[in-house]
Design a protein around this motif. Structure first.
Motif, mmCIF file in Angstrom:
data_model
loop_
_atom_site.group_PDB
_atom_site.id
_atom_site.type_symbol
_atom_site.label_atom_id
_atom_site.label_comp_id
_atom_site.label_asym_id
_atom_site.label_seq_id
_atom_site.Cartn_x
_atom_site.Cartn_y
_atom_site.Cartn_z
ATOM 1 N N THR A 322 0.854 -1.176 -0.004
ATOM 2 C CA THR A 322 0.020 0.107 -0.042
ATOM 3 C C THR A 322 0.851 1.282 0.026
ATOM 4 O O THR A 322 1.909 1.209 0.740
ATOM 5 N N CYS A 331 -4.440 2.331 -9.970
ATOM 6 C CA CYS A 331 -3.121 1.788 -9.949
ATOM 7 C C CYS A 331 -2.824 1.572 -11.329
ATOM 8 O O CYS A 331 -2.964 0.364 -12.051
ATOM 9 N N LEU A 354 0.453 -0.166 -9.156
ATOM 10 C CA LEU A 354 0.446 0.533 -8.046
ATOM 11 C C LEU A 354 0.130 2.048 -8.573
ATOM 12 O O LEU A 354 0.378 2.342 -9.589
#
Length: 433
Positions: A322, A331, A354
């Motif tokens: 995270t 992401c 991400l």
């Protein structure tokens, strides 16, 4: 299942002001709630006891929390025995399950009054020569061989594992141990690792319970406990559903009632020695993005490395990441997240989707509470990071300080240049400050 950190960005921004990244952070509230749920799931068994696998998270502060709930310690080395003793765990509160065991470790286990769990039939004579006797309470580790299956799924391959005795050996071992004075017996087995299914423990329990009935009938021994060991895993990936410990406990109870009770063995205690299930989700590795590299791939370099968390490098294991403060951002960037070791497998993630990562962003690497810090090492002279406990009241406690260069160099104190190393280190520390 959505993966969310147990710490907020606001909390973490304050924590990193006191503890430089990288560090392992543990969730006291989560640990306590989990151990209470475990105990409740097996409350039907009068003799139930959890022996926490010290190897998973060898920290006395963690051991003390679990001790409050009646947990013992599962140890597999001299140092783990000493750590358990240091928090007041002695006698039958320690289960010593080792393999290829040095004599001094058996001697210490006996001195502490630990329950010794023998890995091999040849260890009977070795133990007797070492401590001059066979303890009145003894356990043996069982390995039925072959493949361990649940329904049509192969969970693991015990036949390829170095642990435990064959079926023929454990029957012979019980007879020998009984003849040498043992009065109370235990059976132990570990047949699959990190299972994310509620069927594992009940299936394993049936295997062990059926063997236990035959052992007691054919050898005449009294079986006091059956240790289901570990193997109950956690969902490392977001698309995995977590185990339901209540359902697992109920599944074991049903098999207990079907197999042991009719055989007149309703007094057998059930033991577990969970590590990953107990601590895994309640620890994380906090690290900071310090470099970005744009070559054949997009790389984000962080200040942690495989020396802080070996599992991805060693096993190719997935650990969710995270980017704090960007949980709701798309992401839409593909990164390899890397450490600084001179090894190409020093990567926490490969081709991971991400949010855009900026330098200075804090990253939380999930599920490092077990087999995270404990598997650390000093390759490249990298120093092991601190361990911090996030208290129930929101405060923090340093439960293991970060290593310093002098900790590393102190192992060379017999070397002529040690004092020069010490001097150089102190000067470097001044420059760093």
């Amino acid at each position: 299942m959505k993966k969310e950190p147990f710490v907020t960005k606001t909390q973490l921004d304050e924590i990193v002001k006191e503890y430089p990244t990288p560090f392992h952070l543990y969730d006291e509230k989560g640990i306590r709630e989990n151990v209470k749920a475990l105990k409740e799931a097996f409350a039907w068994n009068k003799g139930y006891k959890e022996y926490f696998a010290v190897k998973a998270t060898p920290n006395p502060y963690i051991l003390n929390i679990l001790k409050e709930y009646g947990c013992g310690c599962d140890c597999s080395s001299y140092t783990e025995l000493l750590m358990s003793e240091s928090v007041g765990q002695v006698g039958e509160n320690i289960m010593f399950s080792s393999n290829d065991t040095p004599a001094e470790e058996f001697a210490l286990a006996d001195k502490l009054g630990a329950i010794i769990n023998l890995d091999d039939i040849t260890h009977i004579d070795f133990l007797e020569k070492t401590i001059g006797k066979i303890p009145e309470m003894i356990s043996c580790r069982y390995n039925p061989g072959g493949l361990f299956k649940i329904s049509n799924s192969i969970m693991d391959n015990p036949g390829d594992a170095k642990y435990g005795m064959t079926t023929e050996q454990i029957f012979e071992a019980f007879k020998i141990l009984k003849s040498k004075g043992a009065k109370e017996f235990g059976i132990h087995a570990f047949l699959a690792s990190n299972t994310v299914t509620n069927e594992y423990y009940p299936t394993l329990a049936r295997t062990l319970f059926e063997v236990a009935v035959k052992l007691q009938k054919e050898t005449g021994v009294h079986i006091k406990f059956i240790n289901l060991s570990g193997g109950v895993g956690i969902p490392y990936k977001p698309d995995q559903e977590p185990n339901d410990i209540k359902e697992i406990g109920e599944g074991v109870r049903k098999v207990y009632e079907e197999v042991l009770v009719p055989a007149g063995m309703g007094d057998v205690a059930i033991y577990t020695e969970l590590g990953r299930f107990m601590l895994g989700p309640y620890g994380c590795l906090v690290t900071k993005a310090i470099h970005e590299k744009h070559t054949h791939k997009e790389y984000i370099g962080v200040d942690a490395c495989a020396a802080n968390l070996m599992r991805p490098a060693m096993y190719g294991a997935y650990h969710h990441i995270t980017v704090m403060g960007k949980e709701n951002e798309p992401c839409d960037h593909t990164y390899d997240v890397t450490g600084s070791l001179c090894e190409n497998n020093d990567k926490f993630a490969i081709d991971r989707q991400l949010p855009k990562i900026d330098m200075g962003d804090l990253l939380v690497i999930h599920d490092t509470g077990a087999h995270g810090f404990s598997m650390g090492y000093n390759y490249n002279g990298r120093l092991r990071s601190a361990e911090v406990l996030l208290k129930e009241d929101g405060g923090t406690q340093l439960i293991r300080r970060a290593e310093t260069p002098m900790d590393y160099f102190a192992t060379f104190d017999c070397f002529p240049v040690y004092e020069e190393l010490k001097k150089n280190t102190e000067e470097a520390d001044k420059l760093g400050k």
